[in-house]
Design a protein around this motif. Sequence first.
Motif, PDB file in Angstrom:
ATOM      1  N   TYR A 144     -35.416   5.542  16.779  1.00 31.58           N
ATOM      2  CA  TYR A 144     -34.468   5.533  17.132  1.00 31.58           C
ATOM      3  C   TYR A 144     -33.246   4.720  17.011  1.00 31.58           C
ATOM      4  O   TYR A 144     -32.763   4.651  17.938  1.00 31.58           O
ATOM      5  CB  TYR A 144     -35.219   5.343  19.209  1.00 31.58           C
ATOM      6  N   THR A 145     -32.837   4.657  15.525  1.00 27.02           N
ATOM      7  CA  THR A 145     -32.467   3.829  15.193  1.00 27.02           C
ATOM      8  C   THR A 145     -30.894   4.461  14.529  1.00 27.02           C
ATOM      9  O   THR A 145     -29.204   4.285  14.840  1.00 27.02           O
ATOM     10  CB  THR A 145     -32.454   3.347  13.368  1.00 27.02           C
ATOM     11  N   GLY A 146     -30.908   5.710  15.549  1.00 30.72           N
ATOM     12  CA  GLY A 146     -29.770   6.988  15.221  1.00 30.72           C
ATOM     13  C   GLY A 146     -29.178   6.998  16.530  1.00 30.72           C
ATOM     14  O   GLY A 146     -28.532   8.085  16.649  1.00 30.72           O
ATOM     15  N   GLY A 147     -29.397   6.331  17.654  1.00 32.23           N
ATOM     16  CA  GLY A 147     -28.641   7.194  18.639  1.00 32.23           C
ATOM     17  C   GLY A 147     -28.235   5.364  19.382  1.00 32.23           C
ATOM     18  O   GLY A 147     -27.992   4.761  19.143  1.00 32.23           O
ATOM     19  N   THR A 148     -27.440   6.831  20.957  1.00 27.02           N
ATOM     20  CA  THR A 148     -27.164   5.620  21.171  1.00 27.02           C
ATOM     21  C   THR A 148     -27.348   5.432  22.532  1.00 27.02           C
ATOM     22  O   THR A 148     -28.551   5.715  22.670  1.00 27.02           O
ATOM     23  CB  THR A 148     -25.547   6.708  22.128  1.00 27.02           C
ATOM     24  N   CYS A 149     -26.534   3.693  22.837  1.00 24.08           N
ATOM     25  CA  CYS A 149     -27.530   3.444  23.979  1.00 24.08           C
ATOM     26  C   CYS A 149     -27.845   4.146  25.371  1.00 24.08           C
ATOM     27  O   CYS A 149     -29.401   3.817  26.189  1.00 24.08           O
ATOM     28  CB  CYS A 149     -26.745   2.415  24.510  1.00 24.08           C
ATOM     29  N   GLU A 150     -27.218   4.679  25.146  1.00 26.09           N
ATOM     30  CA  GLU A 150     -27.198   5.497  26.594  1.00 26.09           C
ATOM     31  C   GLU A 150     -28.247   7.051  26.700  1.00 26.09           C
ATOM     32  O   GLU A 150     -29.086   7.297  26.981  1.00 26.09           O
ATOM     33  CB  GLU A 150     -26.259   7.046  26.901  1.00 26.09           C
ATOM     34  N   GLU A 151     -28.402   7.081  25.192  1.00 23.85           N
ATOM     35  CA  GLU A 151     -29.302   8.608  24.590  1.00 23.85           C
ATOM     36  C   GLU A 151     -30.594   7.822  24.725  1.00 23.85           C
ATOM     37  O   GLU A 151     -31.595   8.142  25.333  1.00 23.85           O
ATOM     38  CB  GLU A 151     -29.007   8.775  23.659  1.00 23.85           C
ATOM     39  N   TYR A 152     -30.723   6.163  24.383  1.00 21.31           N
ATOM     40  CA  TYR A 152     -32.170   5.729  24.718  1.00 21.31           C
ATOM     41  C   TYR A 152     -32.093   5.486  25.928  1.00 21.31           C
ATOM     42  O   TYR A 152     -33.493   5.823  25.893  1.00 21.31           O
ATOM     43  CB  TYR A 152     -31.886   4.526  22.969  1.00 21.31           C
ATOM     44  N   SER A 153     -31.881   4.878  26.156  1.00 19.82           N
ATOM     45  CA  SER A 153     -32.451   4.492  27.791  1.00 19.82           C
ATOM     46  C   SER A 153     -32.365   5.784  28.606  1.00 19.82           C
ATOM     47  O   SER A 153     -33.534   5.940  29.746  1.00 19.82           O
ATOM     48  CB  SER A 153     -30.294   4.237  29.243  1.00 19.82           C
TER      49      SER A 153
ATOM     50  N   HIS B   3     -33.345  11.133  16.935  1.00 19.02           N
ATOM     51  CA  HIS B   3     -32.239  10.164  16.482  1.00 19.02           C
ATOM     52  C   HIS B   3     -32.940   8.951  15.565  1.00 19.02           C
ATOM     53  O   HIS B   3     -33.117   7.624  15.423  1.00 19.02           O
ATOM     54  CB  HIS B   3     -32.323   9.463  17.626  1.00 19.02           C
TER      55      HIS B   3
END
Length: 92
Positions: free
Chosen positions: A27-36, A62
């Motif tokens: 998950y190094t390519g996602g946004t904080c919102e996507e990760y959350s 991601h």
Amino acid sequence: MNNHEINAKRRWSFDSVRAACIRNHLYTGGTCEEYSAMLEMVETTNPTYENLYIVACDIKEHSDGQTITNVMFILEREAVTTTFEIDGSDEI
């Protein structure tokens, strides 16, 4: 052989999936919102194979150099905990 009712309980958590992602550089390519949002799904569902697939698809999208099946393997091995009950108790 004794007749016992044996049940498995599978669990995962925000923290266990997050730790697996960190350990494996996922998950190094996602946004904080996507990760959350992905971690919130983990908190509100059980780790069925279908839910593992859904979360693994999100993580793969991601992450670099991953396959869905590899991410599922990582989640199963590192984020899911299975406990057992025999005849309704874990004390046997």
